[in-house]
Write a protein that holds these residues in place. Structure first.
Motif, PDB file in Angstrom:
ATOM      1  N   LEU A   1       0.624  -1.091  -0.044  1.00 32.81           N
ATOM      2  CA  LEU A   1       0.037   0.331  -0.316  1.00 32.81           C
ATOM      3  C   LEU A   1       0.699   0.887  -0.239  1.00 32.81           C
ATOM      4  O   LEU A   1       1.109   1.991  -0.368  1.00 32.81           O
ATOM      5  N   ALA A   2       2.118   1.542   0.766  1.00 34.24           N
ATOM      6  CA  ALA A   2       2.816   2.299   1.003  1.00 34.24           C
ATOM      7  C   ALA A   2       3.411   2.693  -0.382  1.00 34.24           C
ATOM      8  O   ALA A   2       3.475   3.840  -1.032  1.00 34.24           O
TER       9      ALA A   2
ATOM     10  N   TYR B   1       2.401   1.675  -3.193  1.00 31.75           N
ATOM     11  CA  TYR B   1       1.421   2.836  -4.437  1.00 31.75           C
ATOM     12  C   TYR B   1       0.842   3.940  -3.866  1.00 31.75           C
ATOM     13  O   TYR B   1       1.021   4.414  -5.236  1.00 31.75           O
ATOM     14  N   LEU B   2       1.298   4.441  -3.041  1.00 25.27           N
ATOM     15  CA  LEU B   2       1.307   5.706  -2.781  1.00 25.27           C
ATOM     16  C   LEU B   2       1.538   6.304  -3.237  1.00 25.27           C
ATOM     17  O   LEU B   2       2.166   7.661  -4.045  1.00 25.27           O
TER      18      LEU B   2
ATOM     19  N   ARG C   1       2.045   9.508  -5.778  1.00 21.63           N
ATOM     20  CA  ARG C   1       2.282  10.919  -5.549  1.00 21.63           C
ATOM     21  C   ARG C   1       3.093  11.059  -6.729  1.00 21.63           C
ATOM     22  O   ARG C   1       3.418  11.979  -7.428  1.00 21.63           O
TER      23      ARG C   1
ATOM     24  N   THR D   1      -4.928  13.057  -3.943  1.00 23.34           N
ATOM     25  CA  THR D   1      -5.683  12.813  -3.196  1.00 23.34           C
ATOM     26  C   THR D   1      -5.558  12.178  -1.846  1.00 23.34           C
ATOM     27  O   THR D   1      -4.114  11.603  -2.233  1.00 23.34           O
ATOM     28  N   SER D   2      -5.941  12.529  -1.180  1.00 24.53           N
ATOM     29  CA  SER D   2      -5.917  11.640   0.208  1.00 24.53           C
ATOM     30  C   SER D   2      -5.366  10.488   0.204  1.00 24.53           C
ATOM     31  O   SER D   2      -6.166   9.891  -0.370  1.00 24.53           O
ATOM     32  N   ALA D   3      -4.432  10.457   1.548  1.00 20.90           N
ATOM     33  CA  ALA D   3      -4.107   8.386   1.825  1.00 20.90           C
ATOM     34  C   ALA D   3      -5.755   8.262   1.710  1.00 20.90           C
ATOM     35  O   ALA D   3      -5.647   6.824   1.502  1.00 20.90           O
TER      36      ALA D   3
ATOM     37  N   LEU E   1      -7.434   7.094  -1.138  1.00 17.69           N
ATOM     38  CA  LEU E   1      -7.091   6.121  -2.056  1.00 17.69           C
ATOM     39  C   LEU E   1      -6.839   4.420  -1.816  1.00 17.69           C
ATOM     40  O   LEU E   1      -6.449   3.556  -2.554  1.00 17.69           O
ATOM     41  N   LEU E   2      -6.878   4.765  -0.370  1.00 14.90           N
ATOM     42  CA  LEU E   2      -6.985   3.039   0.127  1.00 14.90           C
ATOM     43  C   LEU E   2      -7.554   2.169  -0.263  1.00 14.90           C
ATOM     44  O   LEU E   2      -7.351   1.178  -0.988  1.00 14.90           O
TER      45      LEU E   2
ATOM     46  N   THR F   1      -6.838   1.654  -3.568  1.00 14.71           N
ATOM     47  CA  THR F   1      -5.843   0.928  -4.317  1.00 14.71           C
ATOM     48  C   THR F   1      -5.955  -0.960  -3.644  1.00 14.71           C
ATOM     49  O   THR F   1      -5.364  -1.766  -4.209  1.00 14.71           O
TER      50      THR F   1
ATOM     51  N   THR G   1      -0.701   5.416 -11.986  1.00  9.09           N
ATOM     52  CA  THR G   1      -0.574   5.016 -11.459  1.00  9.09           C
ATOM     53  C   THR G   1       0.182   4.091 -10.715  1.00  9.09           C
ATOM     54  O   THR G   1       1.271   3.477 -10.257  1.00  9.09           O
TER      55      THR G   1
END
Length: 326
Positions: A214-215, A217-218, A222, A228-230, A233-234, A237, A277
């Motif tokens: 997940l990190a 992908y974030l 970015r 968009t806020s994490a 996105l969670l 994802t 992404t």
């Protein structure tokens, strides 16, 4: 011969999905996904990848220990890197794990148990990911949140139907192939569940690995300019990860990009940014798993050196002289 059609079908489906994505969004997002990555982003992704690989290796160590084919964490890390690299470069996304299971089974003297250890290790990770995804999708707003009660109901019916079918079709002959498979699955599950101290470690390792993905992908989001806020996105994802886990892809490509385009577009982020992404994530993960290529080369060199030299053929006239003098 029986596996070849499935591999071809898997690659074909992945190629078709990828072709549809290219048709809908064009080549621009694919080019941008690669172009926006810088060395610092790739380096950070590699660091995150180390933690993820160690977590997967630890999970494999725990599962294999309960199945009687223990693999230590240190060699497991190298094997996981090798398997992940093969998964990312070969069609289907699972051939690296097949190779890992066979190699460990041969080393342990039980190929079947080695393969089962890898299967259950991967299954444990998928179960933890699915549970976390369901919880997140129920709690955090997403394009599929309104459909989650229906999805859960359908899943419950499918599980109940499968259990009923298995119960009704239970083989009566104890030595039949189906009966042996049932016993192996039952014994493996009992072996893992019987030792309570292993379950928290398996769940923790799976959660850490998922958190690393997940990190990453974030980090990819970015890098391509997604602001968009994490929290938003969670769930998106996790939906992408669920699609990426399907063994119908072209070296990892296809469903991942298709679902990314859909959920990012439905969430108002943009289908193009979703594809960018996904592409950036694929590139970061591939670079992070390049140590697997090194492990492959080292293994090849080691095997080549360990093979004894083949005896040279004896010339007929020399052979005759040898026998005459003998």
């Amino acid at each position: 011969m029986k596996r070849l059609p499935w591999r071809l079908l898997s690659a074909f489906v992945g190629a078709v999905v990828l072709g549809v994505v290219l048709w809908r969004v064009g080549t621009g997002p694919f080019v941008t996904g690669f172009r926006e990555l810088d060395p610092w982003t790739l380096a950070l992704g590699a660091v995150i990848g180390i933690l993820a690989t160690v977590a997967c290796a630890w999970r494999w160590h725990l599962v294999s220990r309960e199945l009687g084919v223990r693999v230590d964490v240190a060699p497991a890390v190298g094997s996981c890197y090798r398997a992940q690299f093969l998964n990312l470069t070969l069609p289907g996304g699972i051939l690296g794990d097949v190779h890992r299971g066979v190699r460990h089974g041969l080393d342990a003297g039980d190929t079947a148990a080695g393969m089962r250890a890898v299967v259950w290790e991967r299954a444990a990770g998928q179960v933890v990911q699915a549970v976390i995804a369901l919880v997140v999708l129920l709690v955090i707003p997403s394009p599929v949140r309104g459909s989650m009660p229906t999805v859960l109901a359908v899943l419950a019916l499918v599980v109940a139907a499968m259990a009923l079918v298995i119960q009704l079709t239970a083989p009566s002959h104890p030595d039949s192939w189906a009966a042996r498979v049932r016993r192996v699955v039952r014994d493996d599950v009992r072996a893992v569940l019987a030792v309570r101290h292993a379950l928290p470690g398996i769940v923790l390792a799976s959660t850490v690995a998922l958190g690393c993905f997940l990190a990453t992908y974030l980090l990819a989001a970015r890098a391509v300019g997604v602001t968009t806020s994490a929290v938003t996105l969670l769930p998106l994802t996790l939906l992408v990860f669920l699609a990426a886990g399907l063994p119908i892809n072209l070296a990892g490509w296809g469903p991942r990009e298709g679902v990314a385009a859909w959920v990012f577009g439905a969430a108002g982020v943009g289908a193009g940014l979703g594809v960018e992404t996904a592409v950036a994530f694929a590139a970061i993960v591939l670079v992070a798993n390049l140590p697997g290529a090194v492990v492959l080369v080292v293994d090849w060199v080691r095997r080549a050196r360990s093979q004894p030299d083949e005896p040279r053929p004896v010339e007929p006239h020399l052979a005759g002289k040898g026998r005459a003098h003998g």
